[in-house]
Design a protein around this motif. Structure first.
Motif, PDB file in Angstrom:
ATOM      1  N   ILE A 198      -0.253 -17.114  -7.345  1.00  0.00           N
ATOM      2  CA  ILE A 198      -0.088 -15.694  -7.043  1.00  0.00           C
ATOM      3  C   ILE A 198       1.176 -15.529  -6.206  1.00  0.00           C
ATOM      4  CG2 ILE A 198      -1.067 -13.688  -5.861  1.00  0.00           C
ATOM      5  CD1 ILE A 198      -3.847 -14.845  -6.502  1.00  0.00           C
ATOM      6  N   LYS A 199       2.116 -14.743  -6.728  1.00  0.00           N
ATOM      7  CA  LYS A 199       3.381 -14.522  -6.027  1.00  0.00           C
ATOM      8  C   LYS A 199       3.577 -13.070  -5.620  1.00  0.00           C
ATOM      9  CE  LYS A 199       5.557 -18.323  -8.345  1.00  0.00           C
ATOM     10  NZ  LYS A 199       6.749 -18.990  -8.656  1.00  0.00           N
ATOM     11  N   HIS A 200       2.872 -12.165  -6.301  1.00  0.00           N
ATOM     12  CA  HIS A 200       3.043 -10.733  -6.033  1.00  0.00           C
ATOM     13  C   HIS A 200       1.720 -10.026  -6.279  1.00  0.00           C
ATOM     14  CE1 HIS A 200       5.199  -6.729  -7.242  1.00  0.00           C
ATOM     15  NE2 HIS A 200       4.620  -6.631  -6.058  1.00  0.00           N
ATOM     16  N   ILE A 201       1.263  -9.284  -5.259  1.00  0.00           N
ATOM     17  CA  ILE A 201       0.033  -8.511  -5.358  1.00  0.00           C
ATOM     18  C   ILE A 201       0.362  -7.048  -5.143  1.00  0.00           C
ATOM     19  CG2 ILE A 201      -2.222  -8.034  -4.306  1.00  0.00           C
ATOM     20  CD1 ILE A 201      -2.247 -10.974  -3.333  1.00  0.00           C
ATOM     21  N   CYS A 202      -0.197  -6.188  -5.981  1.00  0.00           N
ATOM     22  CA  CYS A 202      -0.156  -4.749  -5.738  1.00  0.00           C
ATOM     23  C   CYS A 202      -1.500  -4.365  -5.131  1.00  0.00           C
ATOM     24  CB  CYS A 202       0.068  -3.963  -7.027  1.00  0.00           C
ATOM     25  SG  CYS A 202       1.776  -3.964  -7.583  1.00  0.00           S
ATOM     26  N   LEU A 203      -1.460  -3.671  -4.010  1.00  0.00           N
ATOM     27  CA  LEU A 203      -2.665  -3.214  -3.332  1.00  0.00           C
ATOM     28  C   LEU A 203      -2.706  -1.694  -3.385  1.00  0.00           C
ATOM     29  CD1 LEU A 203      -5.160  -3.776  -1.488  1.00  0.00           C
ATOM     30  CD2 LEU A 203      -3.586  -3.572   0.464  1.00  0.00           C
ATOM     31  N   ALA A 204      -3.723  -1.145  -4.046  1.00  0.00           N
ATOM     32  CA  ALA A 204      -3.942   0.302  -4.068  1.00  0.00           C
ATOM     33  C   ALA A 204      -5.075   0.591  -3.095  1.00  0.00           C
ATOM     34  CB  ALA A 204      -4.285   0.779  -5.472  1.00  0.00           C
ATOM     35  N   GLU A 205      -4.722   1.119  -1.943  1.00  0.00           N
ATOM     36  CA  GLU A 205      -5.677   1.319  -0.845  1.00  0.00           C
ATOM     37  C   GLU A 205      -5.225   2.515  -0.023  1.00  0.00           C
ATOM     38  OE1 GLU A 205      -8.355   1.608   1.508  1.00  0.00           O
ATOM     39  OE2 GLU A 205      -8.688  -0.285   0.452  1.00  0.00           O
ATOM     40  N   ASP A 206      -6.070   3.522   0.093  1.00  0.00           N
ATOM     41  CA  ASP A 206      -5.683   4.724   0.825  1.00  0.00           C
ATOM     42  C   ASP A 206      -5.863   4.599   2.335  1.00  0.00           C
ATOM     43  OD1 ASP A 206      -8.510   4.766   0.216  1.00  0.00           O
ATOM     44  OD2 ASP A 206      -8.562   6.829   0.929  1.00  0.00           O
ATOM     45  N   ASP A 207      -6.606   3.612   2.795  1.00  0.00           N
ATOM     46  CA  ASP A 207      -6.854   3.444   4.225  1.00  0.00           C
ATOM     47  C   ASP A 207      -5.778   2.530   4.834  1.00  0.00           C
ATOM     48  OD1 ASP A 207      -7.730   2.684   6.770  1.00  0.00           O
ATOM     49  OD2 ASP A 207      -9.838   2.691   6.177  1.00  0.00           O
ATOM     50  N   ASP A 266      -5.586   1.223   7.705  1.00  0.00           N
ATOM     51  CA  ASP A 266      -6.171   0.103   8.457  1.00  0.00           C
ATOM     52  C   ASP A 266      -6.525  -1.059   7.540  1.00  0.00           C
ATOM     53  OD1 ASP A 266      -5.937   1.471  10.867  1.00  0.00           O
ATOM     54  OD2 ASP A 266      -7.974   2.288  10.750  1.00  0.00           O
ATOM     55  N   ASP A 267      -7.091  -0.758   6.369  1.00  0.00           N
ATOM     56  CA  ASP A 267      -7.428  -1.824   5.414  1.00  0.00           C
ATOM     57  C   ASP A 267      -6.161  -2.475   4.874  1.00  0.00           C
ATOM     58  OD1 ASP A 267     -10.127  -1.555   5.774  1.00  0.00           O
ATOM     59  OD2 ASP A 267     -10.477  -0.426   3.942  1.00  0.00           O
ATOM     60  N   HIS A 268      -5.120  -1.684   4.653  1.00  0.00           N
ATOM     61  CA  HIS A 268      -3.835  -2.253   4.211  1.00  0.00           C
ATOM     62  C   HIS A 268      -3.299  -3.196   5.280  1.00  0.00           C
ATOM     63  CE1 HIS A 268       0.646  -1.971   4.662  1.00  0.00           C
ATOM     64  NE2 HIS A 268       0.516  -2.647   3.542  1.00  0.00           N
ATOM     65  N   TYR A 269      -3.318  -2.754   6.531  1.00  0.00           N
ATOM     66  CA  TYR A 269      -2.806  -3.559   7.630  1.00  0.00           C
ATOM     67  C   TYR A 269      -3.566  -4.885   7.735  1.00  0.00           C
ATOM     68  CZ  TYR A 269      -1.691  -5.128  12.326  1.00  0.00           C
ATOM     69  OH  TYR A 269      -1.306  -5.893  13.395  1.00  0.00           O
ATOM     70  N   LEU A 270      -4.890  -4.822   7.675  1.00  0.00           N
ATOM     71  CA  LEU A 270      -5.698  -6.043   7.741  1.00  0.00           C
ATOM     72  C   LEU A 270      -5.376  -6.984   6.584  1.00  0.00           C
ATOM     73  CD1 LEU A 270      -9.261  -4.834   8.772  1.00  0.00           C
ATOM     74  CD2 LEU A 270      -7.780  -6.394  10.031  1.00  0.00           C
ATOM     75  N   PHE A 271      -5.294  -6.421   5.369  1.00  0.00           N
ATOM     76  CA  PHE A 271      -4.992  -7.239   4.197  1.00  0.00           C
ATOM     77  C   PHE A 271      -3.633  -7.919   4.377  1.00  0.00           C
ATOM     78  CE2 PHE A 271      -4.018  -8.410  -0.096  1.00  0.00           C
ATOM     79  CZ  PHE A 271      -5.245  -8.634  -0.704  1.00  0.00           C
ATOM     80  N   SER A 280       2.871  -5.271  -2.442  1.00  0.00           N
ATOM     81  CA  SER A 280       3.336  -3.900  -2.646  1.00  0.00           C
ATOM     82  C   SER A 280       2.127  -2.996  -2.439  1.00  0.00           C
ATOM     83  CB  SER A 280       3.889  -3.714  -4.059  1.00  0.00           C
ATOM     84  OG  SER A 280       4.985  -4.570  -4.274  1.00  0.00           O
ATOM     85  N   TRP A 281       2.260  -2.040  -1.514  1.00  0.00           N
ATOM     86  CA  TRP A 281       1.140  -1.180  -1.135  1.00  0.00           C
ATOM     87  C   TRP A 281       1.326   0.232  -1.654  1.00  0.00           C
ATOM     88  CZ3 TRP A 281       0.870   1.887   3.908  1.00  0.00           C
ATOM     89  CH2 TRP A 281      -0.362   2.529   4.030  1.00  0.00           C
ATOM     90  N   PHE A 282       0.234   0.790  -2.200  1.00  0.00           N
ATOM     91  CA  PHE A 282       0.227   2.153  -2.729  1.00  0.00           C
ATOM     92  C   PHE A 282      -0.985   2.874  -2.171  1.00  0.00           C
ATOM     93  CE2 PHE A 282       2.144  -0.848  -5.548  1.00  0.00           C
ATOM     94  CZ  PHE A 282       3.397  -0.287  -5.753  1.00  0.00           C
ATOM     95  N   GLN A 283      -0.780   4.080  -1.638  1.00  0.00           N
ATOM     96  CA  GLN A 283      -1.871   4.822  -1.009  1.00  0.00           C
ATOM     97  C   GLN A 283      -2.696   5.622  -2.001  1.00  0.00           C
ATOM     98  OE1 GLN A 283       0.418   6.436   2.540  1.00  0.00           O
ATOM     99  NE2 GLN A 283      -1.542   5.846   3.435  1.00  0.00           N
ATOM    100  N   LEU A 312      -1.342  -9.844  -9.742  1.00  0.00           N
ATOM    101  CA  LEU A 312      -2.696  -9.406  -9.440  1.00  0.00           C
ATOM    102  C   LEU A 312      -2.653  -8.007  -8.842  1.00  0.00           C
ATOM    103  CD1 LEU A 312      -5.725 -10.350  -9.060  1.00  0.00           C
ATOM    104  CD2 LEU A 312      -5.031 -11.142  -6.790  1.00  0.00           C
ATOM    105  N   ILE A 313      -3.663  -7.196  -9.179  1.00  0.00           N
ATOM    106  CA  ILE A 313      -3.826  -5.879  -8.570  1.00  0.00           C
ATOM    107  C   ILE A 313      -5.155  -5.879  -7.829  1.00  0.00           C
ATOM    108  CG2 ILE A 313      -4.130  -3.400  -9.012  1.00  0.00           C
ATOM    109  CD1 ILE A 313      -2.456  -3.846 -11.607  1.00  0.00           C
ATOM    110  N   VAL A 314      -5.130  -5.448  -6.572  1.00  0.00           N
ATOM    111  CA  VAL A 314      -6.333  -5.286  -5.772  1.00  0.00           C
ATOM    112  C   VAL A 314      -6.435  -3.794  -5.485  1.00  0.00           C
ATOM    113  CG1 VAL A 314      -7.511  -5.878  -3.625  1.00  0.00           C
ATOM    114  CG2 VAL A 314      -6.091  -7.592  -4.774  1.00  0.00           C
ATOM    115  N   MET A 315      -7.600  -3.217  -5.802  1.00  0.00           N
ATOM    116  CA  MET A 315      -7.718  -1.766  -5.752  1.00  0.00           C
ATOM    117  C   MET A 315      -9.057  -1.319  -5.189  1.00  0.00           C
ATOM    118  SD  MET A 315      -7.555   0.803  -9.061  1.00  0.00           S
ATOM    119  CE  MET A 315      -7.125  -0.591 -10.018  1.00  0.00           C
TER     120      MET A 315
END
Length: 132
Positions: free
Chosen positions: A5-14, A16-21, A35-38, A56-59
């Motif tokens: 895994i070299k690049h993850i997209c995180l779709a997370e509106d919170d 705080d959860d983005h910061y922790l991740f 890469s973070w998307f709200q 990978l996408i984590v959503m």
């Protein structure tokens, strides 16, 4: 052979959860790009225009505007995005929601934990995922 895994997209509106991740990810491996998307609209726009697709996408399921479920369906309809594994990482834990997400193409469904230790363990689990 396991794909790294070299690049993850995180779709997370919170935020705080983005910061922790991000913090846990950085502790584990500073070389993984996040890469973070709200919201899902931002994620979909990025996926349609980037030349750097994620591994990978984590959503989250509970997103403003477009739900995570509808976002997942939109991703799986696109031929160039179909093979990107999507892990749902959400507080929604009802069996019917999990089942619907898996039927729509979620690679895994992980319920968000309540403790930082559990959160760290889950991020480690996500990074240990064997990608198809």
């Amino acid at each position: 052979m396991k794909r790294e895994i070299k690049h993850i997209c995180l779709a997370e509106d919170d935020p705080d959860d983005h910061y922790l991740f991000l913090e846990v990810l950085t502790e584990i491996d500073r070389n993984i790009k996040l890469s973070w998307f709200q919201n899902c609209e931002e994620l979909l726009q990025f996926l349609k225009t980037t030349s750097e697709l994620p591994c990978l996408i984590v959503m989250d399921m509970n997103m403003p505007k477009m739900s995570g479920q509808n976002c997942l369906i939109s991703i799986k309809k696109e031929l160039n995005l179909y093979n990107i594994p999507v892990i749902i990482f959400s507080t929604a834990s009802e069996p019917s929601i999990i089942d619907t997400a898996q039927k729509a193409g979620a690679y895994k469904y992980i319920v968000k934990p309540f403790s930082l230790t559990e959160f760290r363990n889950i991020v480690r689990e996500i990074l240990a995922t064997t990608l198809p």
